[in-house]
Design an enzyme around this catalytic site. Structure first.
Site, short mmCIF file in Angstrom:
data_model
loop_
_atom_site.label_atom_id
_atom_site.label_comp_id
_atom_site.label_asym_id
_atom_site.label_seq_id
_atom_site.Cartn_x
_atom_site.Cartn_y
_atom_site.Cartn_z
N GLU A 1 -6.04 1.42 -4.44
CA GLU A 1 -5.23 0.87 -3.36
C GLU A 1 -4.52 -0.42 -3.77
O GLU A 1 -4.98 -1.14 -4.66
CB GLU A 1 -6.11 0.57 -2.14
CG GLU A 1 -7.19 -0.49 -2.41
CD GLU A 1 -8.02 -0.82 -1.18
OE1 GLU A 1 -7.55 -0.62 -0.03
OE2 GLU A 1 -9.16 -1.31 -1.36
N CYS B 1 0.82 -1.22 0.00
CA CYS B 1 0.00 0.00 0.00
C CYS B 1 0.85 1.27 0.00
O CYS B 1 0.63 2.18 -0.80
CB CYS B 1 -0.97 -0.01 1.17
SG CYS B 1 -0.19 -0.05 2.81
N HIS C 1 -2.48 0.64 6.85
CA HIS C 1 -2.90 0.66 5.44
C HIS C 1 -3.12 2.10 5.01
O HIS C 1 -3.54 2.95 5.80
CB HIS C 1 -4.18 -0.15 5.26
CG HIS C 1 -4.60 -0.28 3.81
ND1 HIS C 1 -3.81 -0.90 2.87
CD2 HIS C 1 -5.71 0.14 3.14
CE1 HIS C 1 -4.42 -0.87 1.68
NE2 HIS C 1 -5.56 -0.23 1.83
#
Length: 312
Positions: free
Chosen positions: A200, A129, A188
């Site tokens: 993402e 991420c 994240h």
């Protein structure tokens, strides 16, 4: 003696399925339609499984059908460029640790030791991420502006504005970074597209994708990136695992821990609780605006009372 020429299965099927010219001339229009349909069915039967497999592979790579693009007005040119850079990687593998090489870009990752789906990440060229976020803003700015993990990116010195989870998506613009986790463990981060969507690198076994913004659960908040020069006084922390606190006291709630030496912005400082470390005592505390937290000056390199930093 040459070997007999072998016909392709498709050609053979078509020749067997298609009526002869004389038969066609004797057939009625309805019979012609039936014969043509039979030929087409034969072709689909032969080519169908391979085509289906190719279509499935393409779908698996591409991810959800939602467009990956700037989906709302108002963002800066840099933020829009970052969105386009991230969207250009749509379909690339998620790879744990990917994107954290010497320079921004996809790299091979490695297993995370927890998720069995990550066991193949060492053979998957891609991003995790924060690796994707790093790459997107490096492409947009020409600088390695956000080199670090999700927590370091959210607490970046290059923050124009931050937003809490309670604010939802209403104030967000394309290019804003959405963080998930807790203040001391942001695990994240994703890039907002607008219209309630984000791009993402989500988890092992998947590809970079467009997803609806997940506002429930452990959504922590968002940050808007300012690629310009850092403004205001800065200081350098020292030590490992150094905590910041909600108040200028060690018994107040912990906010964030610095894994190692980190450059931080300092708004002001004041005298408060005394702290002793390695035989040195100091009662000065500095306020860090990017963390909305306090740190004892004993963990900041330099004099006990920081130069050029005003009193709170």
């Amino acid at each position: 003696m040459s070997s007999p020429r072998k016909s392709s299965p498709i050609k053979s099927a078509l020749s067997r399925s298609s009526p002869s010219k004389s038969a066609l001339s004797r057939s009625s229009p309805s019979k012609l339609k039936v014969a043509s349909a039979a030929a087409l069915v034969g072709l689909l039967l032969l080519t169908g499984p391979a085509s289906d497999a190719w279509a499935q592979a393409s779908h698996d790579r591409a991810g959800p059908a939602t467009d990956c693009a700037v989906l709302a007005p108002g963002a800066s040119a840099t933020a829009e460029s970052a969105v386009r850079a991230a969207c250009g990687q749509l379909g690339v593998w998620y790879s744990w640790g990917g994107g954290h090489g010497p320079t921004p870009g996809a790299t091979y990752g490695h297993p995370d030791g927890v998720d069995p789906a990550s066991n193949d990440d060492g053979q998957r060229l891609g991003f995790d991420c924060s690796g994707l976020v790093r790459y997107a803003y490096a492409q947009a700015t020409g600088q390695d502006l956000l080199n670090g993990d999700a927590g370091q990116q959210f607490y970046t010195l290059h923050a124009a504005q931050r937003f809490t989870a309670d604010q939802g998506t209403a104030p967000l613009l394309p290019g804003d970074l959405l963080a998930y986790g807790s203040s001391d463990n942001l695990h994240h981060i994703a890039i907002y597209l607008g219209a309630g969507q984000m791009v993402e690198a989500r988890q092992s076994g998947t590809h970079i994708m467009v997803s609806p913004v997940r506002l429930g659960g452990d959504y922590f908040g968002a940050v808007r990136i300012d690629p310009g020069p850092v403004t205001g006084p800065t200081a350098q922390t020292w030590g490992t695992g150094v905590w910041t606190h909600a108040q200028a006291a060690t018994d107040s709630p912990r906010v964030y821990a610095f894994a190692d030496s980190t450059t931080v912005r300092v708004t002001c400082q004041k005298h408060a609780q005394s702290v002793t470390a390695e035989g040195v005592t100091n009662d000065a505390w500095a306020f860090l605006p990017d963390y909305q937290a306090w740190i004892s000056n004993i963990y900041l390199q330099g004099p006990a009372w920081l130069d050029s930093v005003p009193t709170c």
